[in-house]
Design an enzyme around this catalytic site. Structure first.
Site, PDB file in Angstrom:
ATOM      1  N   ASP A 268      37.791  40.483 -20.809  1.00 31.13           N
ATOM      2  CA  ASP A 268      37.941  40.888 -20.191  1.00 31.13           C
ATOM      3  C   ASP A 268      38.089  42.451 -20.378  1.00 31.13           C
ATOM      4  O   ASP A 268      39.073  43.335 -20.986  1.00 31.13           O
ATOM      5  CB  ASP A 268      38.958  40.516 -18.884  1.00 31.13           C
ATOM      6  CG  ASP A 268      39.051  41.310 -17.394  1.00 31.13           C
ATOM      7  OD1 ASP A 268      38.160  41.489 -17.269  1.00 31.13           O
ATOM      8  OD2 ASP A 268      40.327  41.522 -17.135  1.00 31.13           O
TER       9      ASP A 268
ATOM     10  N   ASP B 256      37.832  46.219 -17.753  1.00 31.60           N
ATOM     11  CA  ASP B 256      38.461  46.872 -16.604  1.00 31.60           C
ATOM     12  C   ASP B 256      38.532  48.790 -17.313  1.00 31.60           C
ATOM     13  O   ASP B 256      38.907  49.289 -17.484  1.00 31.60           O
ATOM     14  CB  ASP B 256      39.716  46.424 -15.901  1.00 31.60           C
ATOM     15  CG  ASP B 256      38.606  45.231 -15.287  1.00 31.60           C
ATOM     16  OD1 ASP B 256      38.052  44.670 -15.265  1.00 31.60           O
ATOM     17  OD2 ASP B 256      40.031  44.422 -15.358  1.00 31.60           O
TER      18      ASP B 256
ATOM     19  N   ARG C   9      39.853  33.590 -19.616  1.00 34.89           N
ATOM     20  CA  ARG C   9      38.011  34.219 -19.823  1.00 34.89           C
ATOM     21  C   ARG C   9      38.143  34.601 -21.779  1.00 34.89           C
ATOM     22  O   ARG C   9      39.356  35.195 -21.743  1.00 34.89           O
ATOM     23  CB  ARG C   9      37.815  35.715 -19.236  1.00 34.89           C
ATOM     24  CG  ARG C   9      38.997  36.815 -18.912  1.00 34.89           C
ATOM     25  CD  ARG C   9      39.251  37.422 -18.193  1.00 34.89           C
ATOM     26  NE  ARG C   9      39.055  36.757 -16.502  1.00 34.89           N
ATOM     27  CZ  ARG C   9      39.411  37.390 -15.422  1.00 34.89           C
ATOM     28  NH1 ARG C   9      39.300  38.759 -15.212  1.00 34.89           N
ATOM     29  NH2 ARG C   9      38.965  36.599 -14.604  1.00 34.89           N
TER      30      ARG C   9
END
Length: 158
Positions: free
Chosen positions: A101, A103, A98
Site C-alpha cells: 500500500d 499512500d 494487501r
C-alpha cells in the site's frame, strides 16, 4: 517538492515487499531524503470484521524529493502497487489485506481535494501507523488544514 508517502504490507514477504517498493519509488519518483524505521501495526478493518482475522502490517513513512506533478506521483505509485501484486478490485473490502500500500500523505502545505486525490490524507491524523513513523522524520511538519504538528497530532491519539 517533498512528498510524504506511507508504505504498508501485510501479505506475502512483507519486508521484501516494502524494500522493493522503496527501490521502485526512488528509481521512478526521485531521491528518498528521509525514511522512518519499520513499524509493526495492527490492521485497520472494515466495520463488522475482526482485526484478528487479518495479518499484522509492516509500515514506514518516507519523504521523496521529486520534480514531478503530484498526479504523476499518484499514477506511478498506483503502477508500483500493481506491479507488486496489489489488487485494487472495487469488490474487495476497503481495508482488505494487501501485498503493498503506497499512500501520499502530504506534500508540504499543499491541499488538494479531488475525486482522485486528497492531500493531506484524510485519515492521517487518526492513524498511529502514519503518525508514529512521521514522528521520526518530520515531527514538526504542520498539517495545513488542522494547524497542528505531527507531534501534536500523535499526542492526541490513545
Amino acid at each position: 517538492m517533498e512528498v510524504v508517502i506511507a508504505v504498508g504490507s501485510n501479505l506475502g514477504d512483507r519486508l521484501s515487499n516494502i524494500y522493493e517498493a522503496k527501490k521502485r519509488v526512488e528509481a521512478r519518483l526521485g531521491k528518498i531524503v528521509a525514511c522512518s524505521s519499520i513499524w509493526q501495526t495492527e490492521p485497520v478493518v472494515a466495520s463488522g470484521r475482526d482485526s484478528n482475522e487479518e495479518p499484522v502490517y509492516l509500515n514506514l513513512v518516507m519523504v521523496v524529493e521529486t520534480r514531478m506533478q503530484i498526479y504523476r506521483v499518484l499514477d506511478l505509485l498506483l503502477e508500483i502497487e500493481i506491479e507488486l501484486g496489489r489488487n485494487r478490485d472495487k469488490q474487495i473490502l476497503k481495508w482488505a489485506s494487501r501485498t503493498i500500500d503506497l499512500d501520499i500523505i502530504a506534500c508540504g502545505d499543499l491541499t488538494i481535494s479531488s475525486e482522485r486525490l486528497t492531500i493531506p490524507h484524510l485519515e492521517m491524523h487518526k492513524r498511529l501507523f502514519v503518525l508514529g513513523p512521521m514522528m521520526e522524520i518530520r515531527p514538526m511538519w504542520r498539517h495545513p488544514v488542522l494547524g497542528k504538528t505531527v507531534e501534536e497530532l500523535r499526542r492526541s491519539l490513545p
